[in-house]
Design an enzyme around this catalytic site. Structure first.
Site, PDB file in Angstrom:
ATOM      1  N   HIS A  42       0.815  -1.223   0.000  1.00  0.00           N
ATOM      2  CA  HIS A  42       0.000   0.000   0.000  1.00  0.00           C
ATOM      3  C   HIS A  42       0.849   1.275   0.000  1.00  0.00           C
ATOM      4  CE1 HIS A  42      -3.682  -2.157   0.392  1.00  0.00           C
ATOM      5  NE2 HIS A  42      -3.443  -2.604   1.611  1.00  0.00           N
ATOM      6  N   ASP A  72      -2.587 -10.569  -2.176  1.00  0.00           N
ATOM      7  CA  ASP A  72      -3.171 -10.024  -0.959  1.00  0.00           C
ATOM      8  C   ASP A  72      -4.626  -9.655  -1.243  1.00  0.00           C
ATOM      9  OD1 ASP A  72      -2.072  -8.489   1.794  1.00  0.00           O
ATOM     10  OD2 ASP A  72      -3.833  -7.560   0.913  1.00  0.00           O
ATOM     11  N   HIS A  85      -6.264  -7.157  -0.421  1.00  0.00           N
ATOM     12  CA  HIS A  85      -6.420  -5.735  -0.710  1.00  0.00           C
ATOM     13  C   HIS A  85      -5.623  -5.361  -1.968  1.00  0.00           C
ATOM     14  CE1 HIS A  85      -6.945  -6.137   3.708  1.00  0.00           C
ATOM     15  NE2 HIS A  85      -7.959  -5.330   3.481  1.00  0.00           N
ATOM     16  N   ASP A  92      -4.305 -12.689   3.632  1.00  0.00           N
ATOM     17  CA  ASP A  92      -5.558 -12.243   4.221  1.00  0.00           C
ATOM     18  C   ASP A  92      -6.768 -12.589   3.356  1.00  0.00           C
ATOM     19  OD1 ASP A  92      -4.564 -10.459   2.389  1.00  0.00           O
ATOM     20  OD2 ASP A  92      -4.696  -8.701   3.670  1.00  0.00           O
TER      21      ASP A  92
END
Length: 660
Positions: A150, A190, A192, A283
């Protein structure tokens, strides 16, 4: 310093691959400054390391301690100012400033050891990537934290300080051209979207960036349109950015493997990378508290096995997210066993992908086929007809809304094909709840469905049509996104209005539901000088949990409740209950008991006291509500017969202007 495994000097290259493994306890010193619980905690990497040691695989790897990144390498993707900031936060001069600095970023905490951990995380990925590129290692797994995908050029966010994988990729391309790495495939699995990595290579044809992630029309973190499939790169990098955005939260092995087989693998064959870097967040794994997807260790092992067919197996995994300790440990072990070419773990891929998965796959292929000819062919109907029942949390539009309203609520950047796909997803048959949830979820729901509570609402939920979105699903006037609804669609048994001695206020910059402007909170502690009007709905404790899930942007198909019978007993004595692990990322993480009505407890949800202090100090902004949001409060108060329209407007204005 290098720590070799017991057999590191005795590798038989014909029978076993040479796999590097990075682990360093110094990265565990990065933790919340006040010792608060947090999903991105030191035990994440400890759990992985202990699992690998217990399984006896660390002895078969070349084990390295961490290596700190050099500033010049970090500045290949980050600004000098950002690098200097992260470097300095560990110094004594910043002791009093760290909290304030962290508050300026999205989902970041800092302590005196954060700088060292960030340098170790980035430097360790660079180190093993260089060794794999040289041929000193066949592949490697960097068990690092804080994560990185991120982090943007000049901004830390989403638990990430430096973009570890992006730093390593730029290092290979720009600092070590002698190693012959000209094309890098970055796979980000991931849950996200890897927004930072995408932006860093947006115009770079030497890096093919692939991200599969929950998106949900831009409402899932990191939010916005960056993760949509229409974002394909720019200039010379056009076509080298591939996003596969899930529009629901229960995708599992079958969905991910369908994407591998029909998007990633064909493109990887055409691209023919020299090395593969994996942003290996776990995740999306089963039981992850933030991700909500259902990928198993077997699923991750198959995804990685398919990638091993490229770049002569030169693969570096760098840990990203993953917040269930058992899940990330088991998934990491499964992946390391693939790198070591062990016998694959047992599993099954008999399940079919969701219909929404096939919709997205077809949309991605259509958008990218002009860049990658292997995606040009239409998928046969015999293939896409093999689909699972769709998950119950797929968002469906309110029947009362017009087509124009629905189109207006979609992000402007979504093209016509995107609208077509999203409309198709919205109209999917979501099936019967009892056919969708597993036995663990059914068990707690059965118990809590027998218990009634009064849910006291003080914000937009005072307006009944808006509250019913949390029960029936859909969206009311003024909302920018739909609600999934409760599993139990029964309407409230009764509705009452009461006044309570609690302070109403509005805070935060914006919400995905209402746009810019603050949302309503009440002070958790009572004050006889204050007065808040609240609408009470008599619902079941099961339904109250489903409202909690939705208010805190969590999945409603959870294996356990946020607020159970034990919590109900505690709160009736204690008055409030907050800081549960499940609430960590939610604004409404504090359940408060306001008393009883006819022997039935009255519960409301608001922010924890610690958040109130942050509102007072300005760490969290106090903001007046958006117009559409304020209108729902006014309509609730007026239609409920509580206040006139003028009185309702004055009530909200007073709550907005009065100092906290």
């Amino acid at each position: 310093m290098e720590m070799s495994g017991h057999n590191s000097g005795e590798f038989d290259r014909k029978s076993q691959r040479k796999v590097g493994l990075v682990y360093d306890e110094r990265m565990c010193k990065h933790e919340t400054p006040d010792g608060d619980d947090h999903p991105e905690c030191p035990d994440r990497i400890r759990a992985i390391w202990y699992k690998l040691e217990h399984a006896g695989v660390t002895q078969r790897c070349v084990v390295f301690s961490g290596s700190k990144a050099e500033d010049k390498h970090l500045q290949l993707v980050h600004t000098k100012n950002h690098v200097n900031l992260v470097k300095c936060i560990g110094s004594k001069e910043y002791n009093s400033q760290r909290k304030k600095i962290a508050s300026q970023f999205n989902s970041i905490y800092l302590n005196r050891c954060s700088s060292e951990a960030a340098y170790l995380a980035a430097g360790s990925v660079v180190k093993v990537a260089e060794k794999v590129a040289k041929g000193e290692l066949d592949s490697a797994f960097a068990i690092v934290r804080p994560p990185g995908h991120h982090a943007e050029a000049d901004e830390a966010m989403g638990f990430c300080l430096f973009n570890n994988v992006a730093v390593a990729a730029s290092f290979l391309l720009n600092e070590r051209p002698d190693l012959g790495v000209k094309k890098i495939l970055i796979v980000d699995w991931d849950v996200h979207h890897g927004n930072g990595t995408q932006k860093m290579f947006w115009k770079d044809p030497h890096v093919l960036f692939f991200s599969v992630h929950r998106h949900e029309s831009g409402s899932f973190y990191p939010s916005g349109d960056d993760g949509f499939y229409s974002m394909v790169g720019e200039g010379p990098g056009e076509g080298f950015n591939i996003n596969v955005p899930w529009e629901n939260g229960r995708c599992g092995d079958a969905d991910y493997l369908a994407v591998w087989d029909h998007i990633l693998v064909p493109v990887a064959k055409e691209f023919n990378p020299d090395i593969i870097l994996v942003s290996a967040g776990f995740d999306a794994a089963v039981r992850d508290p933030l991700g909500g997807c259902r990928v198993t260790p077997y699923g991750y092992s198959v995804m990685l096995k398919k990638l091993m067919e490229f770049a002569r197996g030169k693969i570096v995994l760098a840990l990203e997210g993953g917040y269930n300790l058992n899940s990330i440990a088991n998934c990491s072990l499964a992946c390391l066993q693939v790198l070591l070419e062990d016998k694959p773990i047992q599993g099954s891929s008999e399940a079919y992908p969701f219909e929404s998965t096939w919709c997205i796959i077809q949309a991605v292929r259509k958008r990218l086929c002009s860049f990658w000819p292997s995606l040009a062919d239409e998928l046969p109907s015999t293939l896409i007809d093999q689909k699972a029942p769709n998950p119950n949390m797929l968002i469906s539009s309110s029947e009362s809304e017009t087509e124009d309203d629905e189109a207006h609520d979609m992000p402007e950047s979504i093209d016509a094909l995107g609208r077509e796909i999203l409309e198709k997803i919205k109209k999917l048959n979501i099936g019967d709840y009892h056919d969708q949830v597993d036995s663990a979820s059914t068990f707690w729901r059965t118990n809590l469905a027998k218990v009634d509570i009064w849910y006291a609402t003080f914000g937009s939920n005072m307006w009944k049509p808006r509250f019913l979105c949390y029960i029936l699903g859909g969206q009311a006037e003024g909302m920018k996104r739909a609600c999934v609804g409760s599993m139990d669609k029964n309407l409230p048994k009764e509705i009452l209005w009461e006044t309570f001695p609690h302070r109403l206020f509005f805070g935060h910059e914006s919400t995905v539901t209402w746009g810019e402007g603050g949302v309503a909170f009440v002070h958790p502690e009572s004050n006889p000088e204050e007065k808040s009007h609240m609408c009470l709905y008599r619902i079941t404790l099961e339904q109250f949990n489903d409202v909690l899930f939705q208010e805190n942007h969590l999945n409603v198909d959870a294996d356990s409740p946020l607020f159970d019978l034990t919590a109900l007993d505690l709160i009736e004595n204690k008055g409030s209950l907050s800081s549960s692990e499940a609430f960590l990322n939610g604004w409404y993480g504090n359940v408060v008991c306001l008393g009883k009505e006819r022997g039935i407890p009255i519960l409301t949800m608001t922010c924890p006291l610690s958040h109130v202090e942050k509102f007072k100090t300005g760490e969290f902004p106090l903001r007046p509500p958006a117009k559409a949001y304020a209108n729902t409060l006014i309509r609730g108060l007026v239609e409920g017969g509580r206040l006139s329209e003028e009185e309702a407007k004055a009530y909200i204005e007073n709550a907005t202007l009065k100092p906290l």
